[in-house]
Motif scaffolding. Structure first.
Motif, PDB file in Angstrom:
ATOM      1  N   ASP A   1      38.479  49.346  51.092  1.00 47.27           N
ATOM      2  CA  ASP A   1      39.807  49.149  51.658  1.00 47.27           C
ATOM      3  C   ASP A   1      40.360  47.801  51.202  1.00 47.27           C
ATOM      4  N   LEU A   2      41.261  47.844  50.246  1.00 47.02           N
ATOM      5  CA  LEU A   2      41.860  46.624  49.694  1.00 47.02           C
ATOM      6  C   LEU A   2      43.335  46.528  50.057  1.00 47.02           C
ATOM      7  N   SER A   3      43.698  47.145  51.179  1.00 47.82           N
ATOM      8  CA  SER A   3      45.103  47.194  51.593  1.00 47.82           C
ATOM      9  C   SER A   3      45.692  45.811  51.843  1.00 47.82           C
ATOM     10  N   ALA A   4      44.847  44.840  52.153  1.00 48.25           N
ATOM     11  CA  ALA A   4      45.335  43.485  52.397  1.00 48.25           C
ATOM     12  C   ALA A   4      45.958  42.878  51.141  1.00 48.25           C
ATOM     13  N   PHE A   5      45.626  43.459  49.975  1.00 46.20           N
ATOM     14  CA  PHE A   5      46.112  42.910  48.706  1.00 46.20           C
ATOM     15  C   PHE A   5      47.078  43.859  47.989  1.00 46.20           C
ATOM     16  N   GLU A   6      47.530  44.908  48.677  1.00 47.55           N
ATOM     17  CA  GLU A   6      48.336  45.931  48.012  1.00 47.55           C
ATOM     18  C   GLU A   6      49.680  45.408  47.520  1.00 47.55           C
ATOM     19  N   ASN A   7      50.180  44.347  48.125  1.00 52.04           N
ATOM     20  CA  ASN A   7      51.476  43.792  47.708  1.00 52.04           C
ATOM     21  C   ASN A   7      51.332  42.568  46.805  1.00 52.04           C
ATOM     22  N   LEU A   8      50.114  42.297  46.367  1.00 49.65           N
ATOM     23  CA  LEU A   8      49.861  41.104  45.562  1.00 49.65           C
ATOM     24  C   LEU A   8      50.321  41.262  44.108  1.00 49.65           C
ATOM     25  N   LYS A   9      50.347  42.489  43.593  1.00 46.36           N
ATOM     26  CA  LYS A   9      50.698  42.697  42.193  1.00 46.36           C
ATOM     27  C   LYS A   9      52.075  42.122  41.866  1.00 46.36           C
ATOM     28  N   GLY A  10      52.094  41.172  40.925  1.00 52.92           N
ATOM     29  CA  GLY A  10      53.339  40.567  40.469  1.00 52.92           C
ATOM     30  C   GLY A  10      53.955  39.580  41.435  1.00 52.92           C
ATOM     31  N   ASN A  11      53.330  39.343  42.577  1.00 54.00           N
ATOM     32  CA  ASN A  11      53.881  38.438  43.596  1.00 54.00           C
ATOM     33  C   ASN A  11      53.224  37.065  43.458  1.00 54.00           C
ATOM     34  N   PHE A  12      53.891  36.153  42.737  1.00 53.42           N
ATOM     35  CA  PHE A  12      53.302  34.857  42.426  1.00 53.42           C
ATOM     36  C   PHE A  12      53.099  33.998  43.670  1.00 53.42           C
ATOM     37  N   ASN A  13      54.069  34.018  44.596  1.00 60.35           N
ATOM     38  CA  ASN A  13      53.937  33.223  45.816  1.00 60.35           C
ATOM     39  C   ASN A  13      52.736  33.665  46.636  1.00 60.35           C
ATOM     40  N   GLN A  14      52.533  34.980  46.712  1.00 63.65           N
ATOM     41  CA  GLN A  14      51.386  35.493  47.449  1.00 63.65           C
ATOM     42  C   GLN A  14      50.078  35.154  46.737  1.00 63.65           C
ATOM     43  N   LEU A  15      50.113  35.157  45.414  1.00 63.96           N
ATOM     44  CA  LEU A  15      48.936  34.779  44.636  1.00 63.96           C
ATOM     45  C   LEU A  15      48.536  33.342  44.960  1.00 63.96           C
ATOM     46  N   LEU A  16      49.500  32.424  44.967  1.00 64.88           N
ATOM     47  CA  LEU A  16      49.212  31.029  45.294  1.00 64.88           C
ATOM     48  C   LEU A  16      48.645  30.900  46.697  1.00 64.88           C
ATOM     49  N   PHE A  17      49.230  31.651  47.639  1.00 64.63           N
ATOM     50  CA  PHE A  17      48.758  31.612  49.024  1.00 64.63           C
ATOM     51  C   PHE A  17      47.291  32.047  49.111  1.00 64.63           C
ATOM     52  N   PHE A  18      46.962  33.154  48.459  1.00 61.62           N
ATOM     53  CA  PHE A  18      45.595  33.671  48.503  1.00 61.62           C
ATOM     54  C   PHE A  18      44.620  32.749  47.767  1.00 61.62           C
ATOM     55  N   LEU A  19      45.077  32.111  46.683  1.00 59.38           N
ATOM     56  CA  LEU A  19      44.208  31.189  45.950  1.00 59.38           C
ATOM     57  C   LEU A  19      43.853  29.971  46.801  1.00 59.38           C
ATOM     58  N   VAL A  20      44.847  29.445  47.513  1.00 56.67           N
ATOM     59  CA  VAL A  20      44.579  28.321  48.419  1.00 56.67           C
ATOM     60  C   VAL A  20      43.608  28.754  49.513  1.00 56.67           C
ATOM     61  N   LEU A  21      43.846  29.942  50.064  1.00 57.96           N
ATOM     62  CA  LEU A  21      42.989  30.467  51.131  1.00 57.96           C
ATOM     63  C   LEU A  21      41.570  30.701  50.635  1.00 57.96           C
ATOM     64  N   THR A  22      41.446  31.205  49.406  1.00 59.61           N
ATOM     65  CA  THR A  22      40.121  31.559  48.893  1.00 59.61           C
ATOM     66  C   THR A  22      39.276  30.331  48.582  1.00 59.61           C
ATOM     67  N   TRP A  23      39.916  29.225  48.189  1.00 59.03           N
ATOM     68  CA  TRP A  23      39.137  28.022  47.865  1.00 59.03           C
ATOM     69  C   TRP A  23      38.911  27.125  49.070  1.00 59.03           C
ATOM     70  N   THR A  24      39.586  27.405  50.179  1.00 63.88           N
ATOM     71  CA  THR A  24      39.396  26.606  51.394  1.00 63.88           C
ATOM     72  C   THR A  24      38.578  27.389  52.425  1.00 63.88           C
ATOM     73  N   LEU A  25      39.218  28.325  53.101  1.00 60.92           N
ATOM     74  CA  LEU A  25      38.538  29.067  54.162  1.00 60.92           C
ATOM     75  C   LEU A  25      37.414  29.942  53.623  1.00 60.92           C
ATOM     76  N   ALA A  26      37.618  30.594  52.477  1.00 62.69           N
ATOM     77  CA  ALA A  26      36.604  31.516  51.943  1.00 62.69           C
ATOM     78  C   ALA A  26      35.485  30.761  51.225  1.00 62.69           C
ATOM     79  N   ALA A  27      35.794  30.177  50.063  1.00 64.80           N
ATOM     80  CA  ALA A  27      34.745  29.534  49.266  1.00 64.80           C
ATOM     81  C   ALA A  27      34.095  28.361  50.001  1.00 64.80           C
ATOM     82  N   PHE A  28      34.894  27.437  50.485  1.00 67.16           N
ATOM     83  CA  PHE A  28      34.346  26.235  51.122  1.00 67.16           C
ATOM     84  C   PHE A  28      33.859  26.544  52.535  1.00 67.16           C
ATOM     85  N   GLY A  29      34.731  27.134  53.351  1.00 64.37           N
ATOM     86  CA  GLY A  29      34.385  27.393  54.747  1.00 64.37           C
ATOM     87  C   GLY A  29      33.259  28.381  54.919  1.00 64.37           C
TER      88      GLY A  29
END
Length: 222
Positions: A98-126
């Protein structure tokens, strides 16, 4: 001598209580488990008078070589996911992750930046501090850092990591469990350096996010 043994047993009992609380938070998916457990970690380190570095933050003699090697391993791991793990699980279960959380990510640069910040802080680091740092250290401490302790620490923390991703369905839980094993092995290879696991986790998620951005959700190569 007896007093020393008593203190040791008390700390082990405290560790068991901490692990039970952290496990409950994860299984029940209370609020955002990683944030809650980071709070528990802060209290745990405070009462033990330990620094954050004791969870596995170590220096490396060649950071560049470590980063490059990890990036290569992550690419290979991603290809294994897409070519073997995901397709096999898809066919065995008749469902997809279930990858529905990312279904609107295609071509959405602002959302990409948001997820990248989230992935390197809460996900990778946290998450790495929580699962490969804190949980593994507390579990291993109960077994005097023996081989059995290491196996149980990796296994239990990886299972909890998988259960923390139930929103991705059964396949998502299995895949994130396998990811946790992979991140743990990288950490162990680099002398239990938590930075290695953080880099691997962040790189893995970044590859996935870039894939979603350019191609949309991918459920395997066949």
């Amino acid at each position: 001598m007896m007093g020393g043994l008593d203190r040791e047993n008390i700390w082990k009992l405290i560790s068991i209580v901490e692990l039970l609380i952290a496990g409950t938070v994860i299984v029940l998916d209370l609020f955002i488990p990683t944030i809650i457990i980071l709070g528990i970690i802060a209290i745990s380190l405070l009462i033990r008078k330990e620094k954050l570095q004791t969870l596995g933050f170590r220096k490396n003699s060649s950071w560049l070589n470590m980063v490059i090697t990890i990036l290569v391993l992550v690419v290979v791991w991603t290809l294994l996911h897409l070519s073997i793990f995901m397709p096999v699980l898809n066919h065995l279960t008749g469902t997809t992750q279930d990858l529905s959380a990312f279904e609107n990510l295609k071509g959405n640069f602002n959302q990409l930046l948001f997820f990248l910040v989230l992935t390197w802080t809460l996900a990778a680091f946290g998450e790495e501090i929580v699962y490969r740092g804190y949980l593994q250290k507390r579990i291993q401490g109960l077994f005097e850092d023996t081989r059995t302790g290491i196996i149980l620490a990796v296994g239990i923390s990886s299972l909890l990591f998988g259960l923390a991703h139930t929103e991705q369905g059964t396949i998502g839980v299995i895949l994130t469990f396998l990811d946790a094993i992979f991140f743990s092995l990288i950490k162990i290879h680099y002398e239990n350096n938590l930075w290695a696991a953080i880099i691997a986790h962040g790189a893995s998620n970044t590859i996935g996010l870039l894939g979603f951005f350019f191609l949309g959700p991918v459920y395997g190569l066949w």
